[in-house]
Write a protein that holds these residues in place. Structure first.
Motif, PDB file in Angstrom:
ATOM      1  N   THR A  85       0.840  -1.246  -0.136  1.00 14.41           N
ATOM      2  CA  THR A  85      -0.064  -0.118   0.432  1.00 14.41           C
ATOM      3  C   THR A  85       0.748   1.369  -0.101  1.00 14.41           C
ATOM      4  O   THR A  85       0.520   2.194  -0.950  1.00 14.41           O
ATOM      5  CB  THR A  85      -0.991  -0.031   1.237  1.00 14.41           C
ATOM      6  N   THR A 115      -1.765  -2.018  -4.987  1.00 19.09           N
ATOM      7  CA  THR A 115      -2.771  -2.000  -3.871  1.00 19.09           C
ATOM      8  C   THR A 115      -3.374  -0.708  -3.737  1.00 19.09           C
ATOM      9  O   THR A 115      -4.814  -0.705  -3.753  1.00 19.09           O
ATOM     10  CB  THR A 115      -2.117  -2.385  -2.682  1.00 19.09           C
ATOM     11  N   SER A 194      -5.336  -0.418   6.006  1.00 18.07           N
ATOM     12  CA  SER A 194      -4.244  -0.306   4.948  1.00 18.07           C
ATOM     13  C   SER A 194      -3.193  -1.291   5.591  1.00 18.07           C
ATOM     14  O   SER A 194      -3.186  -1.840   6.713  1.00 18.07           O
ATOM     15  CB  SER A 194      -3.862   0.969   5.158  1.00 18.07           C
ATOM     16  N   THR A 196      -0.458  -4.289   3.406  1.00 16.81           N
ATOM     17  CA  THR A 196      -0.566  -5.733   3.005  1.00 16.81           C
ATOM     18  C   THR A 196       0.145  -6.651   3.928  1.00 16.81           C
ATOM     19  O   THR A 196      -0.106  -7.796   3.961  1.00 16.81           O
ATOM     20  CB  THR A 196       0.136  -5.808   1.522  1.00 16.81           C
ATOM     21  N   ALA A 218      -6.122  -3.922   2.337  1.00 18.24           N
ATOM     22  CA  ALA A 218      -5.136  -3.997   1.385  1.00 18.24           C
ATOM     23  C   ALA A 218      -4.960  -5.033   0.613  1.00 18.24           C
ATOM     24  O   ALA A 218      -4.935  -5.115  -0.574  1.00 18.24           O
ATOM     25  CB  ALA A 218      -3.849  -3.493   2.089  1.00 18.24           C
TER      26      ALA A 218
END
Length: 275
Positions: A85, A115, A194, A196, A218
């Motif tokens: 992200t 993302t 948010s 990943t 994400a």
């Protein structure tokens, strides 16, 4: 007798995934993927930098993306996804678009998603113009995410952050849910969780039932957008983005002893770090 298996395994459609060197949630990505699709992951080179705006810039340099995508093209994925992200919002909307163009060039015209680009696509799909944010980041990285969604014309109604610079994948669901409850206020159309590297798969249906708004994360939006380009659907029962037929359940009671998670202050100069 059915002996069709003797011909070998069924053909697999491939999604190439470029992740930062510290990405630890490969298994979570797979949970959104249907059986006929295979993920092919590669990572950016290690750099001795904690999660921060500096790290976000380092893991999203075009030369780094080019080299990562080139490691994937021999296995012929049909789409490439950049699963980070902060690395995809740190340059704003123009920077995100340039990243996609760089990956597409490196892959010989392969469709590419990031993302943060998938986030905006998901918000548009849901018709969400007001969003609450949850991040594990420090204040500086969280601010950059707020600025990114604002560039897209999305209003941030509330935000909660954790201030972490490492070991984000170890955050338990309980803490993610606590942040969500603190972030959602002011009439948000959706909540975005948010990073990943922050686990979210199982907490999404619970939070949607409790908060009565779509909850997106994400890793979820990354897989949803990549699989969409293959003309197939991600696997996410009772997740509003993926399963429109799902109905939000009853409001759930708050769990006992939830940790106190700070909200983003109006003004501050805090210690930096986060991805």
């Amino acid at each position: 007798m059915d002996v069709s298996f003797l011909g070998g395994p069924r053909p697999q459609r491939g999604v190439g995934v470029v992740a930062p060197f510290d990405f630890a949630l490969d298994r979570e990505l797979w949970r959104w993927v249907p059986d006929e699709v295979s993920l092919h992951l590669t990572r950016t080179p290690y750099v001795p930098v904690e999660v921060s705006l500096d790290l976000a810039r380092l893991v999203s340099e075009h030369e780094t993306l080019h080299d990562a995508v080139r490691t994937l093209i021999a296995i012929e994925p049909e789409v490439v996804a950049y699963a980070c992200t902060s690395g995809s919002f740190v340059g704003g909307i123009a920077g995100e678009r340039a990243m996609c163009e760089a990956m597409t060039r490196a892959g010989g015209a392969l469709p590419s998603v990031t993302t943060s680009g998938a986030l905006l696509e998901a918000l548009a799909e849901l018709g969400a113009h007001r969003v609450a944010l949850v991040t594990p980041y420090t204040v500086s990285v969280t601010r950059a995410l707020e600025e990114y969604v604002a560039q897209a014309g999305v209003t941030v109604t509330g935000c909660a952050y954790m201030g972490l610079t490492r070991h984000i994948w170890k955050v338990p669901y309980r803490d993610v849910a606590a942040m969500a409850r603190r972030a959602v206020h002011g009439g948000a159309d959706a909540l975005f969780i948010s990073c990943t590297n922050l686990p979210t798969y199982d907490v999404i249906p619970q939070l949607e039932a409790e908060l009565r708004i779509p909850v997106i994360s994400a890793n979820q939006v990354t897989m949803w957008a990549a699989l969409r380009r293959l003309g197939t659907r991600a696997v996410g029962p009772y997740q509003a983005l993926i399963d429109p037929a799902a109905r939000l359940g009853p409001v759930l009671p708050d769990g006992p002893g939830l940790p106190d998670v700070p909200r983003l202050p109006d003004e501050e100069q805090q210690q930096e770090g986060s991805t």
